[in-house]
Structures are given as structure tokens and as C-alpha cells.
Design a protein around this motif. Structure first.
Motif, PDB file in Angstrom:
ATOM      1  N   TYR A  15      32.367  44.021  43.722  1.00  0.00           N
ATOM      2  CA  TYR A  15      32.727  43.176  44.635  1.00  0.00           C
ATOM      3  C   TYR A  15      31.875  43.176  45.864  1.00  0.00           C
ATOM      4  O   TYR A  15      31.206  44.266  46.054  1.00  0.00           O
ATOM      5  CB  TYR A  15      34.186  43.507  44.780  1.00  0.00           C
ATOM      6  CG  TYR A  15      34.601  44.815  45.545  1.00  0.00           C
ATOM      7  CD1 TYR A  15      34.904  44.452  46.957  1.00  0.00           C
ATOM      8  CD2 TYR A  15      34.377  46.166  44.995  1.00  0.00           C
ATOM      9  CE1 TYR A  15      35.022  45.591  47.822  1.00  0.00           C
ATOM     10  CE2 TYR A  15      34.568  47.102  46.054  1.00  0.00           C
ATOM     11  CZ  TYR A  15      34.997  47.010  47.206  1.00  0.00           C
ATOM     12  OH  TYR A  15      35.260  48.124  48.022  1.00  0.00           O
TER      13      TYR A  15
ATOM     14  N   GLY B  87      35.664  39.654  44.092  1.00  0.00           N
ATOM     15  CA  GLY B  87      35.226  40.499  42.712  1.00  0.00           C
ATOM     16  C   GLY B  87      34.546  39.580  41.742  1.00  0.00           C
ATOM     17  O   GLY B  87      34.616  38.325  41.697  1.00  0.00           O
TER      18      GLY B  87
ATOM     19  N   LEU C 267      40.102  39.227  42.540  1.00  0.00           N
ATOM     20  CA  LEU C 267      40.633  40.511  42.507  1.00  0.00           C
ATOM     21  C   LEU C 267      42.117  40.621  42.885  1.00  0.00           C
ATOM     22  O   LEU C 267      42.856  41.301  42.405  1.00  0.00           O
ATOM     23  CB  LEU C 267      39.495  41.517  43.225  1.00  0.00           C
ATOM     24  CG  LEU C 267      40.223  43.059  43.594  1.00  0.00           C
ATOM     25  CD1 LEU C 267      39.853  43.563  42.187  1.00  0.00           C
ATOM     26  CD2 LEU C 267      39.497  43.932  44.438  1.00  0.00           C
TER      27      LEU C 267
END
Length: 176
Positions: A51, A59, A116
Motif C-alpha cells: 500500500y 492498497g 483497503l
């Protein structure tokens, strides 16, 4: 039979036994060398998670060939946690399915964007089957994506140039 004939027969038998043992060791050595050469020249395709944080944390999954030869991706299977991930950011399934049937060169990598903090699933599980020449290889990877949300990248904040500041800090981190 005289003693010299017996000694000659024994020496012939011993010579045959030693030659047979030597031949066995040569065959074993050739097989080991062949395996070592294959391991040194084969592709090693892996998928991992990374990330970056420019303005907000982003990410992505990275599909990379760490080996020294190219490979064709025969299949790339992934679990429902990835299939059911929200597609507002990127259609991960379409991107991953697009790798099937394509070649990946040594050192080449592909980045698949991944939101993410929208991830609601368990571990991300990937099974990659790829070939190089006549050899077929398989790689199983399990990534605990939720742990990456716990990692913090401290950033010096300059409100006037926040995105440039974050981007430059990310570049410096990547170069370290």
C-alpha cells in the motif's frame, strides 16, 4: 584353478562393482544439477499486498515474476473475499481474470488497486498456475489483508502542498 586366476576374477568383480557405483553417482549428480539449473532459471510468480499513502492510504495487490524466465499464466483463482469486494474503486475480478492466458516477463509486475478500508472479508487466498516451456508450476498465497490496515505511515503535513508532500515522502520510502 590357480591363485592368480582367482585374484583376477576378484579384481574384475571389484572393478565392475566400483564402475557401477561410479555410474550411479554420476546419474545422481546429473539429476541434481538439472534440478539446480531449473530452479535457477525458472519463473517465480507471486502475488503480494502493498500500500501507499499519498493523500489517503491506497492498497493494491502486486502480481510479480521474481524468476529469470517468462511464464504464461494458465489460471488465477481467488476466494470470495476478493470476488465480493466493492467494485466502486476497481473491478478486481476483471483485472485478475485478465491475467489468464497472458505472459509475464522476468521482473515484470502488475498492480491491482484495492480499497483497503472497504475490505470486509477474511484472508485473501490466491492459487496461481503458470507454465514455462513444458513445465507447470503452482503457487498458493494467503494474505491477511486486515493486518495492513493496522500499519501506519507517519506523514509530515503541509496543508498548502499536502498531496505533493505525501507523494514525495512515499517516493523516498520506496527508494530506501
Amino acid at each position: 584353478m590357480d591363485i592368480s586366476t582367482i585374484v583376477n576374477i576378484i579384481l574384475c568383480v571389484l572393478s565392475f562393482v566400483l564402475a557401477s557405483i561410479s555410474l550411479i553417482f554420476v546419474v545422481i549428480t546429473i539429476r541434481q544439477n538439472s534440478k539446480m539449473i531449473e530452479n535457477a532459471t525458472r519463473p517465480y510468480i507471486e502475488i503480494y499486498f502493498d500500500y501507499s499513502q499519498t493523500t489517503s492510504p491506497n492498497g493494491y495487490f502486486v502480481l510479480k515474476n521474481f524468476g529469470t524466465s517468462s511464464a504464461e499464466i494458465i489460471s488465477l483463482k481467488y476466494n470470495d473475499s476478493i470476488k465480493n469486494h466493492p467494485k466502486a474503486f476497481a473491478d478486481i475480478s476483471a483485472i485478475l481474470d485478465g491475467f489468464i492466458g497472458n505472459f509475464i516477463a522476468p521482473g515484470q509486475k502488475f498492480i491491482v488497486p484495492f480499497k483497503l478500508y472497504d475490505f470486509q472479508g477474511s484472508n485473501a487466498i490466491f492459487d496461481i498456475t503458470y507454465s514455462s516451456g513444458k513445465k507447470i508450476y503452482k503457487q498458493h498465497t494467503e494474505i491477511l489483508v486486515s493486518n495492513y490496515g493496522k500499519l501506519v505511515k507517519p506523514r509530515v503535513v503541509n496543508d498548502n502542498m499536502k498531496s505533493i508532500s505525501f507523494s514525495l515522502q512515499e517516493i523516498v520510502e520506496r527508494l530506501m
